[in-house]
Design an enzyme around this catalytic site. Sequence first.
Site, PDB file in Angstrom:
ATOM      1  N   CYS A 188       1.209  22.817   4.875  1.00 51.89           N
ATOM      2  CA  CYS A 188       1.504  21.278   4.740  1.00 51.89           C
ATOM      3  C   CYS A 188       2.747  20.898   4.110  1.00 51.89           C
ATOM      4  O   CYS A 188       2.997  20.010   3.795  1.00 51.89           O
ATOM      5  CB  CYS A 188       0.198  20.708   4.392  1.00 51.89           C
ATOM      6  SG  CYS A 188       0.109  21.180   2.499  1.00 51.89           S
ATOM      7  N   CYS A 213       0.828  -1.264  -0.007  1.00 54.14           N
ATOM      8  CA  CYS A 213      -0.109  -0.107   0.050  1.00 54.14           C
ATOM      9  C   CYS A 213       0.786   1.236  -0.025  1.00 54.14           C
ATOM     10  O   CYS A 213       1.865   1.135   0.600  1.00 54.14           O
ATOM     11  CB  CYS A 213      -0.958  -0.118   1.338  1.00 54.14           C
ATOM     12  SG  CYS A 213      -2.017   1.500   1.366  1.00 54.14           S
TER      13      CYS A 213
END
Length: 472
Positions: free
Chosen positions: A428, A84
């Site tokens: 961010c 993943c």
Amino acid sequence: MSRKRKDGTVSILQDLHIIDIAEEGKGVAKADELVVFVEKAVPGDVVDVRVLKKKKNFAEAVIETLHTSSELRTDPFCQHFGTCGGCKWQHMQYEAQLQFKYKSVEAALQRLGKVDTTMMEPILGSAEDTYYRNKLEYTFSNKRWLDRGDMSDTTDLEMNALGFHVPLRFDKILDIQHCYLQAEPSNTLRNQVRGYALRMGLTFYDLRNHSGNLRNLIIRTSSTGEVMVVVVFAYIEQSQIDEMMAYLQHEFPEITALLYIINQKKNDTIFDQEVITYAGRDHIFEEMNGLKFKIGAKSFYQTNSAQAYELYQITKEFAGFTGDELVYDLYTGAGTIANFVAGSVRQVVGIEYVPTAIEDAKFNSAMNGIDNTIFYAGDMKDILTASFIESHGKPDVVITDPPRAGMHADVVARLLEMEAEKIVYVSCNAATQARDIALLNEKYDVVRIKPVDMFPHTQHVENVVLLKLKVA
């Protein structure tokens, strides 16, 4: 030491000591003058690596043999770790993750912003490092990613998948059994949707040929216990849609908003698509600091609800409001920060590119009885003009929370012209934040810095910086 192929190129590098973590989350080692970025390596490891790609000054590699395991290592808790694309740092202790996130922010500010980071405050970790997300989006595909165990026996192999994209493979989807990012009913919902689709013979989307019945599944949850489910269909009959939605309504009565979209474009974005309400409301509610926020299928809201509260509290503290400030909230989104601070200031002016987000911001203010906010939709560099500032007043404080690309140069220039006493810059992406700070250095000093971890087990980190106008 190294082993070489017949053509003389290095294939195996031996006994490398992992000394650091790169910004993209890979381990860093040195082999003579070559910097080697090693997937899933942790500082303190001693490894042999297999080189996948080599340039003049650096190489990318994977671990071939782990000789010495770092004391910072831990066992990954998810069965999908390694395949993943999410949670890439599960193999590293959480306290160590925070340490390296702190260092990454510090390095970016020093290198790109020329910032004195001696006043940098400790990073704020997340109280929860699993099941912390309030939104996940899954993809249906008829081309499931096959691991080695699958390849050993392909008899009656199920090729349909509902899960996440495999890194660097847009057409391959990892079939997810259990995800530790979002709390129940997320996993049960996803697995039952998959099971229903297989039983009913519904086709999973073909990402190359753009065909199939089922395309995406979006699940949103809130701290108030509400649940939104959005099923995105492609080429399907209305009767099949109605049957699936009726099944979900019956099996999961806790769903607050049961919605669907028919998307036949060649990309997955839903912002230009009609959202159809099958049952319940077309939104759910989130609560923060005594305020309610409306969350629709297309709404932006910080995906870590609990940590978003901490982030906004820090933003508010850095601003040091006295009660009479005019605040500009740039890139306001759905007005979350604007409404969060509105009770502590005279007025907040919010600006955001996405019109639907501004409608949410206005709704949220009205719903909470907040009457000192005003919102505008449009491109920041086009709205934030000299005439706009003359009309609304020079701000005392600017809060800016731009996307990862940072602020447009025209916006930075406008901030320099405005000369607000304080700028609280939430980001961010510490690299683009540092770039913008370097430009603002002409008139502003950095006086406080605090990183905040919103996404445990990833390399991503938020950072809050307070800039003050220099004394003339």
